[in-house]
Motif scaffolding. Structure first.
Motif, PDB file in Angstrom:
ATOM      1  N   MET A   1      49.118  38.516  24.818  1.00 30.56           N
ATOM      2  CA  MET A   1      48.174  39.351  25.315  1.00 30.56           C
ATOM      3  C   MET A   1      47.057  38.734  25.891  1.00 30.56           C
ATOM      4  SD  MET A   1      46.532  42.457  22.982  1.00 30.56           S
ATOM      5  CE  MET A   1      47.794  42.954  22.158  1.00 30.56           C
ATOM      6  N   ARG A   2      46.932  39.316  27.133  1.00 31.25           N
ATOM      7  CA  ARG A   2      45.685  38.924  27.894  1.00 31.25           C
ATOM      8  C   ARG A   2      44.772  40.064  28.134  1.00 31.25           C
ATOM      9  NH1 ARG A   2      47.660  35.694  33.236  1.00 31.25           N
ATOM     10  NH2 ARG A   2      45.393  35.898  33.472  1.00 31.25           N
ATOM     11  N   PHE A   3      43.552  39.918  28.123  1.00 28.44           N
ATOM     12  CA  PHE A   3      42.463  40.602  27.856  1.00 28.44           C
ATOM     13  C   PHE A   3      41.230  40.539  29.077  1.00 28.44           C
ATOM     14  CE2 PHE A   3      38.441  42.372  25.932  1.00 28.44           C
ATOM     15  CZ  PHE A   3      38.702  43.742  25.473  1.00 28.44           C
ATOM     16  N   TYR A   4      41.146  41.257  29.878  1.00 24.44           N
ATOM     17  CA  TYR A   4      40.157  41.113  30.943  1.00 24.44           C
ATOM     18  C   TYR A   4      38.861  42.108  30.679  1.00 24.44           C
ATOM     19  CZ  TYR A   4      44.043  39.097  33.557  1.00 24.44           C
ATOM     20  OH  TYR A   4      45.144  38.398  33.971  1.00 24.44           O
ATOM     21  N   GLY A   5      37.815  41.495  30.440  1.00 23.31           N
ATOM     22  CA  GLY A   5      36.637  42.198  29.946  1.00 23.31           C
ATOM     23  C   GLY A   5      35.442  41.525  30.086  1.00 23.31           C
ATOM     24  N   LEU A   6      34.277  41.836  29.588  1.00 21.39           N
ATOM     25  CA  LEU A   6      33.065  41.042  29.502  1.00 21.39           C
ATOM     26  C   LEU A   6      32.480  40.800  27.999  1.00 21.39           C
ATOM     27  CD1 LEU A   6      30.797  42.966  32.277  1.00 21.39           C
ATOM     28  CD2 LEU A   6      31.664  40.634  32.384  1.00 21.39           C
ATOM     29  N   LYS A   7      32.104  39.504  27.885  1.00 24.42           N
ATOM     30  CA  LYS A   7      31.446  39.205  26.459  1.00 24.42           C
ATOM     31  C   LYS A   7      30.353  40.178  26.242  1.00 24.42           C
ATOM     32  CE  LYS A   7      32.801  34.451  27.010  1.00 24.42           C
ATOM     33  NZ  LYS A   7      32.479  33.146  27.382  1.00 24.42           N
ATOM     34  N   THR A   8      29.607  40.613  27.132  1.00 22.14           N
ATOM     35  CA  THR A   8      28.385  41.472  26.783  1.00 22.14           C
ATOM     36  C   THR A   8      28.773  42.929  26.743  1.00 22.14           C
ATOM     37  OG1 THR A   8      27.738  41.499  29.249  1.00 22.14           O
ATOM     38  CG2 THR A   8      26.824  39.712  27.963  1.00 22.14           C
ATOM     39  N   CYS A   9      29.862  43.439  27.059  1.00 21.10           N
ATOM     40  CA  CYS A   9      30.417  44.775  26.986  1.00 21.10           C
ATOM     41  C   CYS A   9      30.757  45.339  25.542  1.00 21.10           C
ATOM     42  CB  CYS A   9      31.539  44.986  27.863  1.00 21.10           C
ATOM     43  SG  CYS A   9      32.088  46.650  27.831  1.00 21.10           S
ATOM     44  N   ASP A  10      29.999  46.241  24.914  1.00 23.91           N
ATOM     45  CA  ASP A  10      30.110  46.716  23.613  1.00 23.91           C
ATOM     46  C   ASP A  10      31.439  47.195  23.448  1.00 23.91           C
ATOM     47  OD1 ASP A  10      27.610  46.194  22.867  1.00 23.91           O
ATOM     48  OD2 ASP A  10      26.919  48.122  23.203  1.00 23.91           O
ATOM     49  N   THR A  11      32.164  47.891  24.271  1.00 24.69           N
ATOM     50  CA  THR A  11      33.485  48.519  24.278  1.00 24.69           C
ATOM     51  C   THR A  11      34.564  47.240  24.176  1.00 24.69           C
ATOM     52  OG1 THR A  11      33.052  50.259  25.382  1.00 24.69           O
ATOM     53  CG2 THR A  11      35.231  49.801  25.442  1.00 24.69           C
ATOM     54  N   CYS A  12      34.228  46.245  24.751  1.00 26.49           N
ATOM     55  CA  CYS A  12      35.228  45.078  24.998  1.00 26.49           C
ATOM     56  C   CYS A  12      35.040  44.411  23.521  1.00 26.49           C
ATOM     57  CB  CYS A  12      34.940  43.917  25.859  1.00 26.49           C
ATOM     58  SG  CYS A  12      35.099  44.690  27.647  1.00 26.49           S
ATOM     59  N   ARG A  13      33.790  44.223  22.997  1.00 30.11           N
ATOM     60  CA  ARG A  13      33.669  43.715  21.864  1.00 30.11           C
ATOM     61  C   ARG A  13      34.511  44.345  20.749  1.00 30.11           C
ATOM     62  NH1 ARG A  13      27.470  42.864  21.392  1.00 30.11           N
ATOM     63  NH2 ARG A  13      27.233  42.249  23.614  1.00 30.11           N
TER      64      ARG A  13
ATOM     65  N   THR B   1      44.172  36.205  24.795  1.00 31.04           N
ATOM     66  CA  THR B   1      43.730  35.325  25.656  1.00 31.04           C
ATOM     67  C   THR B   1      42.588  36.066  26.337  1.00 31.04           C
ATOM     68  OG1 THR B   1      45.643  34.314  25.931  1.00 31.04           O
ATOM     69  CG2 THR B   1      43.927  33.931  27.568  1.00 31.04           C
ATOM     70  N   VAL B   2      41.460  35.833  26.335  1.00 27.27           N
ATOM     71  CA  VAL B   2      40.358  36.472  26.936  1.00 27.27           C
ATOM     72  C   VAL B   2      39.701  36.144  28.174  1.00 27.27           C
ATOM     73  CG1 VAL B   2      37.788  37.340  26.726  1.00 27.27           C
ATOM     74  CG2 VAL B   2      39.353  37.061  24.490  1.00 27.27           C
ATOM     75  N   ILE B   3      39.882  36.802  29.189  1.00 27.62           N
ATOM     76  CA  ILE B   3      39.098  36.432  30.605  1.00 27.62           C
ATOM     77  C   ILE B   3      37.968  37.340  30.796  1.00 27.62           C
ATOM     78  CG2 ILE B   3      39.741  36.592  33.052  1.00 27.62           C
ATOM     79  CD1 ILE B   3      42.783  36.485  30.728  1.00 27.62           C
ATOM     80  N   ASP B   4      36.901  36.558  31.012  1.00 25.83           N
ATOM     81  CA  ASP B   4      35.716  37.184  31.258  1.00 25.83           C
ATOM     82  C   ASP B   4      35.537  37.389  32.719  1.00 25.83           C
ATOM     83  OD1 ASP B   4      32.721  37.172  32.052  1.00 25.83           O
ATOM     84  OD2 ASP B   4      32.489  37.101  29.822  1.00 25.83           O
ATOM     85  N   VAL B   5      35.388  38.570  33.068  1.00 21.12           N
ATOM     86  CA  VAL B   5      35.327  38.837  34.431  1.00 21.12           C
ATOM     87  C   VAL B   5      34.287  38.294  35.289  1.00 21.12           C
ATOM     88  CG1 VAL B   5      37.254  40.638  34.204  1.00 21.12           C
ATOM     89  CG2 VAL B   5      34.409  41.083  34.392  1.00 21.12           C
ATOM     90  N   ARG B   6      33.334  38.219  34.433  1.00 19.88           N
ATOM     91  CA  ARG B   6      32.070  37.522  35.259  1.00 19.88           C
ATOM     92  C   ARG B   6      32.050  36.051  35.290  1.00 19.88           C
ATOM     93  NH1 ARG B   6      27.274  39.873  32.561  1.00 19.88           N
ATOM     94  NH2 ARG B   6      27.428  41.575  34.153  1.00 19.88           N
ATOM     95  N   ALA B   7      32.407  35.467  34.233  1.00 18.90           N
ATOM     96  CA  ALA B   7      32.483  34.015  34.121  1.00 18.90           C
ATOM     97  C   ALA B   7      33.394  33.328  34.638  1.00 18.90           C
ATOM     98  CB  ALA B   7      32.240  33.646  32.798  1.00 18.90           C
TER      99      ALA B   7
END
Length: 105
Positions: A1-13, A24-30
């Motif tokens: 499973m791949r997850f595209y989000g932001l570490k700072t996003c409450d919904t993503c958390r 597998t987390v892909i931080d769209v900003r970083a």
């Protein structure tokens, strides 16, 4: 499973906590988002992929907002509605009850 989000996003958390390990987390900003992935996401979700309620959107000029959605998302990946989850060959957008039901059972 791949997850595209932001570490700072409450919904993503919340989504990541519910999904548990093996994601597998892909931080769209970083990390950014590959152009091929953006094209696949846009082909699946269309204009729903652009988060017009975000602070990033509000900070854009009118001329920037008039750009093609893929160009806009490539230049400003945080404009992407989050999370985008790829699981078992399917794409999911957001963390609504429908996505939760599909992924958590």
């Amino acid at each position: 499973m791949r997850f595209y989000g932001l570490k700072t996003c409450d919904t993503c958390r919340k989504a990541l906590k519910s999904l548990g390990n093996g994601v597998t987390v892909i931080d769209v900003r970083a990390d950014g988002v590959a152009q091929d992935d953006l094209a696949r996401f846009y082909a699946t979700f269309g204009d729903k992929l652009v988060n017009r309620a975000s602070a990033t959107w509000r900070g854009l000029s009118d001329s920037e907002r008039d750009q093609a959605p893929l160009a806009l998302l490539a230049a400003h990946p945080t404009l992407m509605k989050r999370p985008v989850i790829e699981a078992d060959g399917r794409l999911y957008l957001g963390w609504g009850k429908d996505v939760q039901a599909a992924l958590l059972g």
